[in-house]
Design a protein around this motif. Sequence first.
Motif, mmCIF file in Angstrom:
data_model
loop_
_atom_site.group_PDB
_atom_site.id
_atom_site.type_symbol
_atom_site.label_atom_id
_atom_site.label_comp_id
_atom_site.label_asym_id
_atom_site.label_seq_id
_atom_site.Cartn_x
_atom_site.Cartn_y
_atom_site.Cartn_z
ATOM 1 N N ARG A 36 7.393 -13.095 7.876
ATOM 2 C CA ARG A 36 7.710 -11.702 8.226
ATOM 3 C C ARG A 36 6.473 -10.818 8.071
ATOM 4 N NH1 ARG A 36 12.482 -12.903 5.412
ATOM 5 N NH2 ARG A 36 11.805 -11.818 3.520
ATOM 6 N N VAL A 37 5.753 -11.053 6.987
ATOM 7 C CA VAL A 37 4.533 -10.282 6.732
ATOM 8 C C VAL A 37 3.506 -10.540 7.831
ATOM 9 C CG1 VAL A 37 2.541 -10.108 5.191
ATOM 10 C CG2 VAL A 37 4.852 -10.158 4.239
ATOM 11 N N TYR A 38 3.284 -11.807 8.135
ATOM 12 C CA TYR A 38 2.239 -12.160 9.094
ATOM 13 C C TYR A 38 2.620 -11.756 10.517
ATOM 14 C CZ TYR A 38 -1.518 -14.745 11.274
ATOM 15 O OH TYR A 38 -2.631 -15.090 12.003
ATOM 16 N N LEU A 39 3.906 -11.819 10.828
ATOM 17 C CA LEU A 39 4.362 -11.356 12.134
ATOM 18 C C LEU A 39 4.059 -9.865 12.296
ATOM 19 C CD1 LEU A 39 5.860 -11.744 14.803
ATOM 20 C CD2 LEU A 39 8.021 -11.494 13.547
ATOM 21 N N ALA A 40 4.312 -9.096 11.245
ATOM 22 C CA ALA A 40 4.013 -7.658 11.297
ATOM 23 C C ALA A 40 2.516 -7.419 11.492
ATOM 24 C CB ALA A 40 4.487 -6.978 10.017
ATOM 25 N N VAL A 41 1.689 -8.220 10.805
ATOM 26 C CA VAL A 41 0.240 -8.093 10.937
ATOM 27 C C VAL A 41 -0.193 -8.409 12.370
ATOM 28 C CG1 VAL A 41 -1.972 -9.136 10.276
ATOM 29 C CG2 VAL A 41 -0.282 -8.581 8.523
ATOM 30 N N ARG A 142 -12.451 -5.086 11.640
ATOM 31 C CA ARG A 142 -11.313 -4.286 12.109
ATOM 32 C C ARG A 142 -10.000 -4.970 11.736
ATOM 33 N NH1 ARG A 142 -8.871 -0.166 12.454
ATOM 34 N NH2 ARG A 142 -7.916 0.608 14.352
ATOM 35 N N VAL A 143 -9.927 -6.281 11.952
ATOM 36 C CA VAL A 143 -8.728 -7.013 11.561
ATOM 37 C C VAL A 143 -8.542 -6.941 10.047
ATOM 38 C CG1 VAL A 143 -7.694 -9.311 11.407
ATOM 39 C CG2 VAL A 143 -8.744 -8.570 13.545
ATOM 40 N N GLY A 144 -9.645 -7.067 9.300
ATOM 41 C CA GLY A 144 -9.568 -6.984 7.843
ATOM 42 C C GLY A 144 -9.056 -5.634 7.367
ATOM 43 N N ASP A 145 -9.499 -4.556 8.013
ATOM 44 C CA ASP A 145 -9.025 -3.216 7.629
ATOM 45 C C ASP A 145 -7.514 -3.090 7.850
ATOM 46 O OD1 ASP A 145 -11.589 -2.484 6.956
ATOM 47 O OD2 ASP A 145 -11.991 -1.439 8.852
ATOM 48 N N LEU A 146 -7.026 -3.645 8.957
ATOM 49 C CA LEU A 146 -5.589 -3.607 9.217
ATOM 50 C C LEU A 146 -4.823 -4.414 8.176
ATOM 51 C CD1 LEU A 146 -5.600 -4.060 13.108
ATOM 52 C CD2 LEU A 146 -5.021 -1.971 11.858
ATOM 53 N N LEU A 147 -5.370 -5.553 7.777
ATOM 54 C CA LEU A 147 -4.724 -6.387 6.770
ATOM 55 C C LEU A 147 -4.643 -5.671 5.429
ATOM 56 C CD1 LEU A 147 -6.390 -9.796 7.641
ATOM 57 C CD2 LEU A 147 -3.942 -9.346 7.712
ATOM 58 N N GLY A 176 -2.679 -7.981 -10.334
ATOM 59 C CA GLY A 176 -4.037 -7.538 -10.616
ATOM 60 C C GLY A 176 -5.073 -8.645 -10.550
ATOM 61 N N SER A 177 -4.628 -9.888 -10.391
ATOM 62 C CA SER A 177 -5.559 -11.025 -10.431
ATOM 63 C C SER A 177 -6.116 -11.397 -9.068
ATOM 64 C CB SER A 177 -4.855 -12.249 -11.039
ATOM 65 O OG SER A 177 -3.841 -12.729 -10.161
ATOM 66 N N TRP A 178 -5.595 -10.778 -8.005
ATOM 67 C CA TRP A 178 -6.018 -11.144 -6.656
ATOM 68 C C TRP A 178 -6.223 -9.902 -5.818
ATOM 69 C CZ3 TRP A 178 -4.288 -10.798 -1.574
ATOM 70 C CH2 TRP A 178 -4.903 -11.682 -0.667
ATOM 71 N N SER A 179 -7.267 -9.889 -5.024
ATOM 72 C CA SER A 179 -7.585 -8.747 -4.179
ATOM 73 C C SER A 179 -7.869 -9.218 -2.765
ATOM 74 C CB SER A 179 -8.812 -8.004 -4.724
ATOM 75 O OG SER A 179 -9.384 -7.160 -3.748
ATOM 76 N N LEU A 180 -7.191 -8.642 -1.789
ATOM 77 C CA LEU A 180 -7.426 -9.014 -0.403
ATOM 78 C C LEU A 180 -8.836 -8.622 0.024
ATOM 79 C CD1 LEU A 180 -4.909 -8.697 2.497
ATOM 80 C CD2 LEU A 180 -7.300 -8.144 2.866
ATOM 81 N N GLU A 181 -9.311 -7.480 -0.421
ATOM 82 C CA GLU A 181 -10.656 -7.050 -0.042
ATOM 83 C C GLU A 181 -11.714 -8.026 -0.533
ATOM 84 O OE1 GLU A 181 -11.720 -2.794 0.261
ATOM 85 O OE2 GLU A 181 -9.945 -2.482 -0.981
#
Length: 228
Positions: A36-41, A142-147, A176-181
């Motif tokens: 569901r998350v990835y479909l939205a992305v 750009r894709v990373g910013d959307l994510l 707090g242990s993981w960051s997408l950025e």
Amino acid sequence: MAQLEQFTTPVDAVVSRMHALAAQLPAWDGIAVFNRVYLAVTEEVDRHIDAGEFTDARAAITLDVRFAERYLAAVDAVADERRPPACWRPLFQFRRHPGVRPLQFALAGINAHIGHDLALAVVDACRTLGCEPLELEDEFDRVGDLLVALEERIREDLMPGPDLLQIADPLTHLLGSWSLERARDATWSAARALWALRRLPDLAEEFTERLDAAVGFAGRMLLTPLPD
């Protein structure tokens, strides 16, 4: 690069696959949560491409499709009783565990897909387009910013309740242990390294296996079962 009209792999195909998965899986299944998350992305990226917000639409579509294909290949591997990449194994193993919360499923899937699949998708896209990774950097960013923006919304939507505000809640520490950025930055470095190693297949394979294992280890930690 060639013009957009020459590119024949539609984003619609991967979106349709994800919609089909959503219809097949129970909502509480860990793969369904990530799907569901990835479909939205993916749909969000597609809207931005259609709106002309990417400098090179063909490059953006190619990266988007190659990226999605990595996730769908992992799903197909499990359906065919084959082993998926190590980065995906924890999510498939714990997808029905009652002690794992929806937000953990979502983040574990994002970890696998960003930490491992995106680096390989950049290399796949470069081979398809006949370009260097640096030529895809704008699309990657750009894709990373959307994510990142969607990750914030995901965390808000899947928060289990006000107990999360308590510092003693174990989920607070996992969040707090993981960051997408940070994961995105590491992925760009990994993609460039893999491209540089493309003429050294033994080293490229070893690098890919180590990356896969490391991302899988992080995913296993994110899926630590928690008390109610």
